[in-house]
Design an enzyme around this catalytic site. Sequence first.
Site, PDB file in Angstrom:
ATOM      1  N   GLY A   8       6.075  35.626  10.592  1.00 14.85           N
ATOM      2  CA  GLY A   8       5.186  34.725  10.107  1.00 14.85           C
ATOM      3  C   GLY A   8       5.855  33.833   8.966  1.00 14.85           C
ATOM      4  N   LEU A   9       6.198  32.515   9.311  1.00 18.56           N
ATOM      5  CA  LEU A   9       6.961  31.713   8.288  1.00 18.56           C
ATOM      6  C   LEU A   9       6.343  30.399   7.937  1.00 18.56           C
ATOM      7  CD1 LEU A   9      10.355  31.889  10.222  1.00 18.56           C
ATOM      8  CD2 LEU A   9       9.835  33.467   8.271  1.00 18.56           C
ATOM      9  N   GLY A  10       4.973  30.621   7.537  1.00 17.72           N
ATOM     10  CA  GLY A  10       4.243  29.739   7.065  1.00 17.72           C
ATOM     11  C   GLY A  10       4.811  29.338   5.623  1.00 17.72           C
ATOM     12  N   ARG A  11       3.878  28.474   4.764  1.00 17.87           N
ATOM     13  CA  ARG A  11       4.273  27.985   3.246  1.00 17.87           C
ATOM     14  C   ARG A  11       4.654  29.272   2.441  1.00 17.87           C
ATOM     15  NH1 ARG A  11      -0.599  24.612   1.138  1.00 17.87           N
ATOM     16  NH2 ARG A  11      -1.750  26.135   2.377  1.00 17.87           N
ATOM     17  N   MET A  12       4.175  30.614   2.707  1.00 22.94           N
ATOM     18  CA  MET A  12       4.319  31.584   1.723  1.00 22.94           C
ATOM     19  C   MET A  12       5.481  32.496   2.394  1.00 22.94           C
ATOM     20  SD  MET A  12       3.068  33.303  -1.191  1.00 22.94           S
ATOM     21  CE  MET A  12       1.371  33.585  -1.131  1.00 22.94           C
ATOM     22  N   GLY A 126       2.239  31.685  -4.336  1.00 22.10           N
ATOM     23  CA  GLY A 126       1.907  30.534  -3.643  1.00 22.10           C
ATOM     24  C   GLY A 126       3.414  29.856  -3.486  1.00 22.10           C
ATOM     25  N   LYS A 176      -5.350  42.743  -4.880  1.00 22.69           N
ATOM     26  CA  LYS A 176      -5.113  41.327  -4.919  1.00 22.69           C
ATOM     27  C   LYS A 176      -6.516  40.730  -4.463  1.00 22.69           C
ATOM     28  CE  LYS A 176      -2.682  37.656  -3.908  1.00 22.69           C
ATOM     29  NZ  LYS A 176      -3.582  36.849  -2.840  1.00 22.69           N
ATOM     30  N   GLU A 183      -9.058  34.982 -10.147  1.00 20.30           N
ATOM     31  CA  GLU A 183      -8.513  33.715 -10.140  1.00 20.30           C
ATOM     32  C   GLU A 183      -9.778  32.598 -10.157  1.00 20.30           C
ATOM     33  OE1 GLU A 183      -6.828  31.756  -6.626  1.00 20.30           O
ATOM     34  OE2 GLU A 183      -5.233  32.967  -7.378  1.00 20.30           O
ATOM     35  N   TYR A 184     -10.889  32.814  -9.161  1.00 23.72           N
ATOM     36  CA  TYR A 184     -11.955  31.860  -8.862  1.00 23.72           C
ATOM     37  C   TYR A 184     -12.795  31.654 -10.234  1.00 23.72           C
ATOM     38  CZ  TYR A 184     -12.245  32.230  -3.803  1.00 23.72           C
ATOM     39  OH  TYR A 184     -11.810  32.151  -2.235  1.00 23.72           O
TER      40      TYR A 184
END
Length: 303
Positions: A8-12, A126, A176, A183-184
């Site tokens: 899994g090599l998405g943005r994160m 992020g 988490k 965070e919301y």
Amino acid sequence: MLEIGFYGLGRMGGNMARRLSRGGAKVLACNRSFEVTERIAAEESGVVACRSLDEVIAGLASPRIVWLMLPAGEATETALAELSGKLSPGDLVVDGANGYYKEAQRRAATLAAKDLAFADVGVSGGIWGLANGYCLMAGGEQAAVARIEPFLRLLAPSPDNGWLHAGPAGAGHFTKMVHNGIEYGMMQAFAEGFALMQAKAEFDLDLANIAELWRHSSVVRSWLLDLTADFLKEDQGLEAIVPFVSDSGEGRWTALESIEQGVPTPVMTLALMSRFDSQGKADFGNKMLAMMRKGFGGHALKG
């Protein structure tokens, strides 16, 4: 040399693989799109591009560690099912997705029945994590977390700060989840406060200067405020921005958990409701209100 499989090599995930490589680890990486894997491997000498999980598993020495950074839900479930049929007893799987903690508990038990170890790791940071490091919340048995500790130390801002063994399986994703609920609430408070100031036209307030001011010694200073100050410097009106705010499963799970436990979390829950509102999900209810008001008071409808 430390070595790990990474799927899994998405943005994160992509940046996490990069950070591990730059910390000296060998990363056997795999992604649905092989072009992405090849590009990262070309950039990072410690990343080995693999076309499949079979290739990742074959390239790792036993006992293996395979870290998943996939979307929560079906993608992660499918990968775990595939891995459980291919890995050997003693191998360890890490789920780093924004997954539901009850799923992590179930998966730990399922894998344990096959003599496979499991850890769930909540990851925050992020797009800034590559440069600044990630905040990592790990759940699992002590032995499992001890095995991934060297990788947590590489991913964290420093070896001794920014990572924690939060508790047994599920504790990482639970922590988490609550983190994201907080965070919301923080985001909602900033948004409402700046909206209130923007609406006070008679003062002609400079929102960018106020955000910058509050970054220094104020009790509300935070990374969220830093990011807010940055974008307000470029654009205070935000007129080109569509007022649609997405929500992740984390916020919903936090609200559900508060109901299950009977613990009041009004700020986090109302922040989630505000996101639903921004998505147009309050439109029908508001139409109902307008019609009721017209019905009992004769108030005109807005054309």
